[in-house]
Design an enzyme around this catalytic site. Structure first.
Site, PDB file in Angstrom:
ATOM      1  N   LYS A  19      15.912  34.398  21.917  1.00  0.00           N
ATOM      2  CA  LYS A  19      16.927  35.199  22.242  1.00  0.00           C
ATOM      3  C   LYS A  19      16.541  36.599  23.121  1.00  0.00           C
ATOM      4  CE  LYS A  19      18.654  38.202  18.960  1.00  0.00           C
ATOM      5  NZ  LYS A  19      18.840  38.730  17.695  1.00  0.00           N
ATOM      6  N   THR A  36      27.622  41.834  14.337  1.00  0.00           N
ATOM      7  CA  THR A  36      28.542  41.321  15.527  1.00  0.00           C
ATOM      8  C   THR A  36      28.734  39.809  15.706  1.00  0.00           C
ATOM      9  OG1 THR A  36      27.194  41.452  17.498  1.00  0.00           O
ATOM     10  CG2 THR A  36      28.390  43.483  16.639  1.00  0.00           C
ATOM     11  N   HIS A  77      15.095  43.188   6.347  1.00  0.00           N
ATOM     12  CA  HIS A  77      15.075  42.773   7.806  1.00  0.00           C
ATOM     13  C   HIS A  77      13.751  42.338   8.254  1.00  0.00           C
ATOM     14  CE1 HIS A  77      15.908  42.166  11.851  1.00  0.00           C
ATOM     15  NE2 HIS A  77      15.199  43.201  12.062  1.00  0.00           N
ATOM     16  N   ASP A 119      19.374  33.215   9.059  1.00  0.00           N
ATOM     17  CA  ASP A 119      19.337  34.844   9.470  1.00  0.00           C
ATOM     18  C   ASP A 119      19.261  35.518   8.501  1.00  0.00           C
ATOM     19  OD1 ASP A 119      18.334  36.513  11.268  1.00  0.00           O
ATOM     20  OD2 ASP A 119      19.951  36.320  12.671  1.00  0.00           O
ATOM     21  N   ARG A 147      17.107  47.772  10.423  1.00  0.00           N
ATOM     22  CA  ARG A 147      16.591  47.126  11.944  1.00  0.00           C
ATOM     23  C   ARG A 147      16.027  48.279  12.683  1.00  0.00           C
ATOM     24  NH1 ARG A 147      21.953  44.212  13.557  1.00  0.00           N
ATOM     25  NH2 ARG A 147      23.083  45.894  12.116  1.00  0.00           N
ATOM     26  N   ARG A 157      18.111  40.534  23.594  1.00  0.00           N
ATOM     27  CA  ARG A 157      19.218  41.264  23.266  1.00  0.00           C
ATOM     28  C   ARG A 157      19.588  42.162  24.337  1.00  0.00           C
ATOM     29  NH1 ARG A 157      22.692  42.444  19.616  1.00  0.00           N
ATOM     30  NH2 ARG A 157      21.801  41.371  17.521  1.00  0.00           N
ATOM     31  N   ASP A 162      16.124  33.710  16.416  1.00  0.00           N
ATOM     32  CA  ASP A 162      15.256  34.495  17.364  1.00  0.00           C
ATOM     33  C   ASP A 162      13.757  34.386  16.945  1.00  0.00           C
ATOM     34  OD1 ASP A 162      14.941  36.311  15.345  1.00  0.00           O
ATOM     35  OD2 ASP A 162      16.757  37.513  15.974  1.00  0.00           O
TER      36      ASP A 162
HETATM   37  C1  R5P Z   1      17.976  40.563  14.497  1.00  0.00           C
HETATM   38  O1  R5P Z   1      16.963  40.570  14.548  1.00  0.00           O
HETATM   39  C2  R5P Z   1      18.695  40.169  13.233  1.00  0.00           C
HETATM   40  O2  R5P Z   1      17.985  39.315  12.387  1.00  0.00           O
HETATM   41  C3  R5P Z   1      19.905  39.725  13.390  1.00  0.00           C
HETATM   42  O3  R5P Z   1      19.837  38.590  14.262  1.00  0.00           O
HETATM   43  C4  R5P Z   1      20.967  40.703  14.112  1.00  0.00           C
HETATM   44  O4  R5P Z   1      20.655  41.891  13.689  1.00  0.00           O
HETATM   45  C5  R5P Z   1      22.566  40.070  13.863  1.00  0.00           C
HETATM   46  O5  R5P Z   1      23.061  40.964  14.688  1.00  0.00           O
HETATM   47  P1  R5P Z   1      24.407  40.571  15.512  1.00  0.00           P
HETATM   48  O6  R5P Z   1      25.118  39.630  14.345  1.00  0.00           O
HETATM   49  O7  R5P Z   1      25.040  41.878  16.059  1.00  0.00           O
HETATM   50  O8  R5P Z   1      23.955  39.755  16.639  1.00  0.00           O
END
Ligand code: R5P
Length: 314
Positions: free
Chosen positions: A193, A224, A131, A219, A97, A195, A170
């Protein structure tokens, strides 16, 4: 390829490793992968691999640093034991990521890991649902990138759910969501979305029609569960019926299990690229095995056959 096929692995996901070995019909390679008293990783390959075509299966999931070191040290040991070709098989490629400088003075860890893997001895890499697809370009050795989409689509085809819309949580996930909607002949919607930090995400808008529909949120990773649960709440508020989610890599850390339990998600379908501890399993999580996909890819790479047959263009 004339060389003997061997499959080794670290401790990240022994169940998946054994399932792959069973499907490829090879005995798991004999190696000690443990710790010295001071915590350093200790590896010894316990059989001859001279001239072999070796595959090393290891996800760099939690504990990411230990699992990464096991993989790097296994690669080093196999290289020094004169394996002919070594393929690093990362069902889950962690540290992905951080794949660009999106803030001042931050690292690009995906590139760093690519450098480490090849310097340690990987002649090629096999992985699933990176990713970001462009991480492939961080490697100067061949990388085969598989997709879990067909595994999930088979599952949903059997469920035969009507009035379906695929939702990306997202903007970055649109390509993946489009692949699902195309295969399932379903509509497509996107959640806008933002963050806030490592554990919190906030939904701004939903683009696309979801009212009265059954939705599948797709996804690459659930960590988390902030992104997923916020997206689920947003589509619920927009008047959807049932909410499903398919996520390839179940990292499930911190508050993920509690958030999922309390969420309006009916079912979360994941793969076993990452081993889920019993304490984190809840009834609404369903695990599909990715071992058949990886086993077919390993056999095809060993036999120098095309692997594009395993996936259509996403
Ligand atoms: C973000 O770009 C990824 O595709 C996931 O949506 C994200 O990393 C998920 O992380 P979390 O479950 O902590 O929101």
């Amino acid at each position: 390829m004339g060389n003997k096929l061997s499959i080794f692995g670290g401790n990240s996901n022994i169940e998946l490793l054994d399932e792959i070995c069973k499907l490829v019909r090879v005995k798991r390679g004999d190696a000690f992968v443990g710790r010295f008293r001071d915590g350093e990783t200790q590896v010894q390959i316990k059989e001859n691999v001279r001239g072999n075509d070796v595959f090393v299966v290891q996800s760099t999931s939690f504990p990411a640093n230990d699992n990464l070191m096991e993989l790097l040290i296994l690669l080093d040991a196999l290289k020094r034991a004169s394996a002919n070709r070594i393929t690093a098989v990362l069902p889950y490629f962690g540290y992905a990521r951080q794949d660009r400088k999106d803030q001042p003075r931050v690292p690009i860890t995906a590139k760093l890991i690519a450098n480490l893997l090849t310097r340690a001895g990987a002649s090629r890499v096999l992985t699933i649902d990176l990713h970001a697809g462009q991480i492939q370009g961080f490697f100067d050795v061949p990388l085969d990138h598989l997709y879990a989409v067909n595994t999930f689509v088979e599952y949903f085809e059997k469920k035969n759910i009507e009035n379906l819309v695929v939702v990306s949580p997202d903007v970055g996930g649109i390509k993946m969501a489009r692949a699902y909607s195309k295969r399932l002949n379903a509509g497509l919607a996107i959640v806008d979305k933002r963050r806030i930090d490592d554990t919190e995400a906030e939904v701004m808008n939903i683009m696309g029609r979801v009212k009265g529909k059954n939705v599948i949120i797709v996804d690459d990773i659930i960590a988390t569960a902030g992104s997923l649960v916020e997206a689920a709440k947003a589509v619920k508020n927009a008047g959807v019926q049932d909410i499903y989610a398919t996520i390839t890599h179940p990292a499930l850390c911190g508050p993920a299990t509690e958030r999922l339990s309390a969420s309006p998600i009916k079912e979360l379908i994941v793969t076993n690229t990452i081993h889920i501890e019993k304490s984190k399993m809840i009834d609404k999580i369903k695990v599909l095995s990715i071992a058949p996909l990886l086993a077919s890819a390993i056999k095809r790479i060993h036999n120098e056959e095309s692997i594009s047959i395993l996936f259509d263009e996403v």
